[in-house]
Design a protein around this motif. Structure first.
Motif, PDB file in Angstrom:
ATOM      1  N   LYS A   1       0.751  -1.147  -0.031  1.00  0.00           N
ATOM      2  CA  LYS A   1       0.097   0.030   0.006  1.00  0.00           C
ATOM      3  C   LYS A   1       0.729   1.222  -0.048  1.00  0.00           C
ATOM      4  O   LYS A   1       2.175   1.164   0.448  1.00  0.00           O
ATOM      5  N   GLU A   2       0.254   2.345  -0.656  1.00  0.00           N
ATOM      6  CA  GLU A   2       1.182   3.516  -0.551  1.00  0.00           C
ATOM      7  C   GLU A   2       1.744   4.140   0.930  1.00  0.00           C
ATOM      8  O   GLU A   2       0.767   4.064   1.896  1.00  0.00           O
ATOM      9  N   GLY A   3       2.943   4.160   1.161  1.00  0.00           N
ATOM     10  CA  GLY A   3       3.414   4.523   2.481  1.00  0.00           C
ATOM     11  C   GLY A   3       3.981   3.471   3.101  1.00  0.00           C
ATOM     12  O   GLY A   3       4.834   3.593   4.183  1.00  0.00           O
ATOM     13  N   ASP A   4       3.689   2.048   2.799  1.00  0.00           N
ATOM     14  CA  ASP A   4       4.265   0.856   3.459  1.00  0.00           C
ATOM     15  C   ASP A   4       6.043   0.966   3.029  1.00  0.00           C
ATOM     16  O   ASP A   4       6.397   1.055   2.194  1.00  0.00           O
ATOM     17  N   PRO A   5       6.661   0.577   4.129  1.00  0.00           N
ATOM     18  CA  PRO A   5       8.210   0.532   4.043  1.00  0.00           C
ATOM     19  C   PRO A   5       8.716  -0.558   3.079  1.00  0.00           C
ATOM     20  O   PRO A   5       8.085  -1.599   3.353  1.00  0.00           O
ATOM     21  N   LEU A   6       9.668  -0.164   2.317  1.00  0.00           N
ATOM     22  CA  LEU A   6      10.272  -1.122   1.274  1.00  0.00           C
ATOM     23  C   LEU A   6      11.387  -1.534   1.816  1.00  0.00           C
ATOM     24  O   LEU A   6      11.974  -2.766   1.579  1.00  0.00           O
ATOM     25  N   PHE A   7      12.254  -0.569   2.170  1.00  0.00           N
ATOM     26  CA  PHE A   7      13.630  -0.817   2.504  1.00  0.00           C
ATOM     27  C   PHE A   7      14.331   0.178   3.254  1.00  0.00           C
ATOM     28  O   PHE A   7      13.672   1.381   3.221  1.00  0.00           O
ATOM     29  N   GLN A   8      15.425   0.264   4.196  1.00  0.00           N
ATOM     30  CA  GLN A   8      16.024   1.107   5.079  1.00  0.00           C
ATOM     31  C   GLN A   8      17.637   0.964   4.973  1.00  0.00           C
ATOM     32  O   GLN A   8      18.083   0.219   4.881  1.00  0.00           O
ATOM     33  N   THR A   9      17.912   2.339   4.681  1.00  0.00           N
ATOM     34  CA  THR A   9      19.551   2.514   4.908  1.00  0.00           C
ATOM     35  C   THR A   9      19.737   2.755   6.347  1.00  0.00           C
ATOM     36  O   THR A   9      19.036   3.086   6.906  1.00  0.00           O
ATOM     37  N   ARG A  10      21.222   2.328   6.678  1.00  0.00           N
ATOM     38  CA  ARG A  10      21.653   2.403   8.125  1.00  0.00           C
ATOM     39  C   ARG A  10      21.383   3.686   8.446  1.00  0.00           C
ATOM     40  O   ARG A  10      21.986   4.530   7.607  1.00  0.00           O
ATOM     41  N   ASP A  11      20.948   4.026   9.510  1.00  0.00           N
ATOM     42  CA  ASP A  11      20.398   5.495  10.131  1.00  0.00           C
ATOM     43  C   ASP A  11      21.405   5.905  11.461  1.00  0.00           C
ATOM     44  O   ASP A  11      21.255   6.802  11.807  1.00  0.00           O
ATOM     45  N   ILE A  12      22.198   5.012  11.771  1.00  0.00           N
ATOM     46  CA  ILE A  12      23.014   5.398  13.105  1.00  0.00           C
ATOM     47  C   ILE A  12      23.402   6.686  12.995  1.00  0.00           C
ATOM     48  O   ILE A  12      23.559   7.581  13.921  1.00  0.00           O
ATOM     49  N   GLU A  13      24.396   6.901  11.911  1.00  0.00           N
ATOM     50  CA  GLU A  13      25.135   8.045  11.880  1.00  0.00           C
ATOM     51  C   GLU A  13      24.157   9.158  11.797  1.00  0.00           C
ATOM     52  O   GLU A  13      24.374  10.489  12.254  1.00  0.00           O
ATOM     53  N   LEU A  14      22.938   9.155  11.298  1.00  0.00           N
ATOM     54  CA  LEU A  14      22.026  10.133  10.950  1.00  0.00           C
ATOM     55  C   LEU A  14      21.251  10.452  12.209  1.00  0.00           C
ATOM     56  O   LEU A  14      21.313  11.641  12.618  1.00  0.00           O
ATOM     57  N   LYS A  15      21.205   9.589  12.928  1.00  0.00           N
ATOM     58  CA  LYS A  15      20.676   9.871  14.257  1.00  0.00           C
ATOM     59  C   LYS A  15      21.760  10.635  15.173  1.00  0.00           C
ATOM     60  O   LYS A  15      21.306  11.610  16.159  1.00  0.00           O
ATOM     61  N   LEU A  16      22.783  10.295  15.420  1.00  0.00           N
ATOM     62  CA  LEU A  16      24.003  10.998  15.899  1.00  0.00           C
ATOM     63  C   LEU A  16      24.089  12.493  15.543  1.00  0.00           C
ATOM     64  O   LEU A  16      24.120  13.314  16.333  1.00  0.00           O
ATOM     65  N   LYS A  17      23.812  12.581  14.177  1.00  0.00           N
ATOM     66  CA  LYS A  17      24.095  13.928  13.416  1.00  0.00           C
ATOM     67  C   LYS A  17      22.819  14.631  14.033  1.00  0.00           C
ATOM     68  O   LYS A  17      23.098  15.947  14.085  1.00  0.00           O
TER      69      LYS A  17
ATOM     70  N   GLU B   1      23.555  15.974  17.497  1.00  0.00           N
ATOM     71  CA  GLU B   1      24.536  17.013  17.394  1.00  0.00           C
ATOM     72  C   GLU B   1      23.964  18.250  17.018  1.00  0.00           C
ATOM     73  O   GLU B   1      24.098  19.523  17.635  1.00  0.00           O
ATOM     74  N   LEU B   2      23.068  18.383  15.987  1.00  0.00           N
ATOM     75  CA  LEU B   2      22.539  19.488  15.365  1.00  0.00           C
ATOM     76  C   LEU B   2      21.429  20.034  16.427  1.00  0.00           C
ATOM     77  O   LEU B   2      21.070  21.332  16.523  1.00  0.00           O
ATOM     78  N   GLU B   3      20.849  19.315  17.048  1.00  0.00           N
ATOM     79  CA  GLU B   3      19.660  19.856  18.138  1.00  0.00           C
ATOM     80  C   GLU B   3      20.543  20.574  19.076  1.00  0.00           C
ATOM     81  O   GLU B   3      19.914  21.625  19.605  1.00  0.00           O
TER      82      GLU B   3
ATOM     83  N   ILE C   1      20.756  29.109  10.701  1.00  0.00           N
ATOM     84  CA  ILE C   1      21.630  28.012   9.643  1.00  0.00           C
ATOM     85  C   ILE C   1      21.547  26.727  10.673  1.00  0.00           C
ATOM     86  O   ILE C   1      21.301  25.836   9.860  1.00  0.00           O
ATOM     87  N   ALA C   2      21.687  26.851  12.057  1.00  0.00           N
ATOM     88  CA  ALA C   2      21.498  25.615  12.623  1.00  0.00           C
ATOM     89  C   ALA C   2      20.348  24.777  12.366  1.00  0.00           C
ATOM     90  O   ALA C   2      19.996  23.753  12.710  1.00  0.00           O
ATOM     91  N   GLN C   3      19.176  25.859  12.461  1.00  0.00           N
ATOM     92  CA  GLN C   3      17.897  25.235  12.403  1.00  0.00           C
ATOM     93  C   GLN C   3      17.736  24.360  10.820  1.00  0.00           C
ATOM     94  O   GLN C   3      16.956  23.416  10.991  1.00  0.00           O
ATOM     95  N   ALA C   4      18.374  25.024  10.049  1.00  0.00           N
ATOM     96  CA  ALA C   4      18.168  24.631   8.441  1.00  0.00           C
ATOM     97  C   ALA C   4      18.923  23.310   8.640  1.00  0.00           C
ATOM     98  O   ALA C   4      18.448  22.330   8.044  1.00  0.00           O
ATOM     99  N   GLN C   5      20.004  23.404   9.135  1.00  0.00           N
ATOM    100  CA  GLN C   5      20.844  22.023   9.128  1.00  0.00           C
ATOM    101  C   GLN C   5      20.198  20.732   9.883  1.00  0.00           C
ATOM    102  O   GLN C   5      20.329  19.830   9.646  1.00  0.00           O
ATOM    103  N   LEU C   6      19.445  21.268  11.001  1.00  0.00           N
ATOM    104  CA  LEU C   6      18.751  20.246  11.787  1.00  0.00           C
ATOM    105  C   LEU C   6      17.558  19.651  10.807  1.00  0.00           C
ATOM    106  O   LEU C   6      17.434  18.457  10.943  1.00  0.00           O
ATOM    107  N   ALA C   7      16.872  20.574  10.259  1.00  0.00           N
ATOM    108  CA  ALA C   7      15.781  20.230   9.196  1.00  0.00           C
ATOM    109  C   ALA C   7      16.319  19.249   8.020  1.00  0.00           C
ATOM    110  O   ALA C   7      15.526  18.210   7.916  1.00  0.00           O
ATOM    111  N   GLY C   8      17.480  19.594   7.574  1.00  0.00           N
ATOM    112  CA  GLY C   8      17.881  18.819   6.621  1.00  0.00           C
ATOM    113  C   GLY C   8      18.295  17.322   6.996  1.00  0.00           C
ATOM    114  O   GLY C   8      18.016  16.087   6.413  1.00  0.00           O
ATOM    115  N   ILE C   9      19.011  17.297   8.317  1.00  0.00           N
ATOM    116  CA  ILE C   9      19.436  15.919   8.747  1.00  0.00           C
ATOM    117  C   ILE C   9      18.495  15.135   9.215  1.00  0.00           C
ATOM    118  O   ILE C   9      18.076  13.879   8.997  1.00  0.00           O
ATOM    119  N   ARG C  10      17.272  15.767   9.661  1.00  0.00           N
ATOM    120  CA  ARG C  10      15.953  15.149  10.132  1.00  0.00           C
ATOM    121  C   ARG C  10      15.349  14.491   8.801  1.00  0.00           C
ATOM    122  O   ARG C  10      14.795  13.487   9.003  1.00  0.00           O
TER     123      ARG C  10
END
Length: 383
Positions: free
Chosen positions: A92-108, A111-113, A163-172
């Protein structure tokens, strides 16, 4: 004398009889010859030229395609950590298909928060300092230059927060994009990657070397609750069909037919095949019709009015067709121009008018121009 006369009669009589017989025989031969020369009357039937509405189907063949087809690759660079689907899965539309490893993204993100919190604190301090400077400036204790410096410090802190808010939005957003979801309801038709492969957002398989492109995404999804038959017809039939023309599509692989209509008529004609592509939608709620299946299609243009005649009345060769009509009890040959409609019916283009009768029946091969005829019955008119 009498005896002599009797002898003369006896002698003459045989000659008279022979002469009389010869004369009678001569009269009989004349009548027989005259009777032999008289043409024989031929019994025939008639069939009528009728006007009818004719629908001539346009036929074509083609292939089924999906309504939508999407090859999905990673949206963020990294290792493919999980693949949630396999070939044949319905999603169905919105169902997850696959995932890229996200640990580095969560740490980033963490940091940006904190960077945002720091920028917010700096802005608060700079804003208070500017407020005090403005008050003292009004009392004459702070120069114009000092007020300008305080304002610049405040504005700089506000910009750093932005700038910090934009960087945080991008990494989120990257963190959210680490899970690729189905863009529409459909079925998984291909899976090219298993867990553990490092891929970039351009589909590059890093294990193949720098800049090497794997040439595929991770999975392919097709929307097939509605599919389309892409059918080719000769360009000579293009004038007879258009968007909305009724059609029937037969899928031989399923032994089923579907009523539909032309949704798209391609504006381009293939220069090599002189064919035009039409797109015919097929409702496929049960997913029975598969993309790639072979189909046959019949399209039904608007009917046209024609003069129709039973094929059995037609004589002659392809280049010289004719029929016979009855005229005062005599057969008259009439040249006609015809076009074949089907095995039993022809269209009269010239030579006959609506309502005229043409001779037919088993004796038709015996009839020639001028043959006396007797019409016994009238053949059934065309439906």
């Amino acid at each position: 004398m009498q005896s002599g006369s009797r002898r003369s009669w006896r002698i003459a009589t045989p000659f008279f009889v022979l002469a009389l017989g010869a004369g009678l025989a001569g009269c009989g031969d004349g009548k027989d010859k005259e009777a032999a020369r008289a043409p024989e009357t031929i019994r025939a039937m008639e069939t009528q030229v009728v006007r009818k509405e004719l629908v001539e189907p346009v036929t074509g063949t083609g292939t089924v395609i999906a309504d939508k087809t999407t090859v999905l690759g990673p949206r963020v660079t990294g290792i493919i950590d999980k693949v949630f689907v396999k070939v044949g899965d319905r999603v169905k539309e919105g169902d997850p298909l696959f995932q890229t490893r996200d640990i580095e993204l969560k740490l980033k993100v963490a940091e940006l928060e904190n960077q945002v919190k720091l920028a917010e604190a700096n802005l608060r301090n700079a804003a208070r300092a500017f407020g005090r400077s403005a008050e003292l400036h009004d009392k004459g204790f702070v120069s114009n230059g000092g007020l300008d410096n305080a304002r610049a410090t405040r504005d700089t802190a506000a910009a750093q927060l932005g700038i910090a808010q934009a960087q945080l939005a991008g990494i989120r957003q990257q963190l959210a994009d680490s899970i690729v979801r189905a863009p529409f309801d459909g079925v998984v038709t291909r899976r090219d990657v298993d867990e553990g492969k490092f891929m970039t957002t351009m589909g590059v398989d890093v294990s193949m070397g720098s800049g090497a492109n794997s040439g595929s995404g991770v999975v392919q999804v097709m929307k097939i609750d509605t599919v389309y038959a892409i059918v080719q017809i000769p360009e000579t039939d293009l004038r007879r069909v258009g968007v909305g023309t009724r059609a029937k599509v037969t899928v031989d692989g399923l032994g089923r037919s579907f009523d539909t209509e032309a949704a798209v008529v391609n504006d381009s004609v293939d220069a090599a095949s002189r064919a035009v592509q039409l797109r015919l939608p097929i409702g496929n709620g049960d997913y029975a019709v598969k993309p790639g299946m072979f189909v046959r299609a019949e399209l039904y243009p608007a009917p046209r009015s024609v003069l129709a005649l039973d094929r059995s009345a037609v004589q002659g060769t392809e280049s010289a067709r004719y029929v016979f009509i009855s005229e005062n009890g005599v057969a008259r040959r009439v040249p006609v121009t015809l076009r074949q409609i089907d095995a039993s019916t022809v269209e009269v283009l010239s030579g006959l008018k609506e309502g005229q009768q043409a001779l037919t029946g088993p004796n038709l091969p015996l009839i020639a121009d001028g043959t006396p005829i007797k019409v016994e019955t009238v053949a059934a008119n065309l439906p």
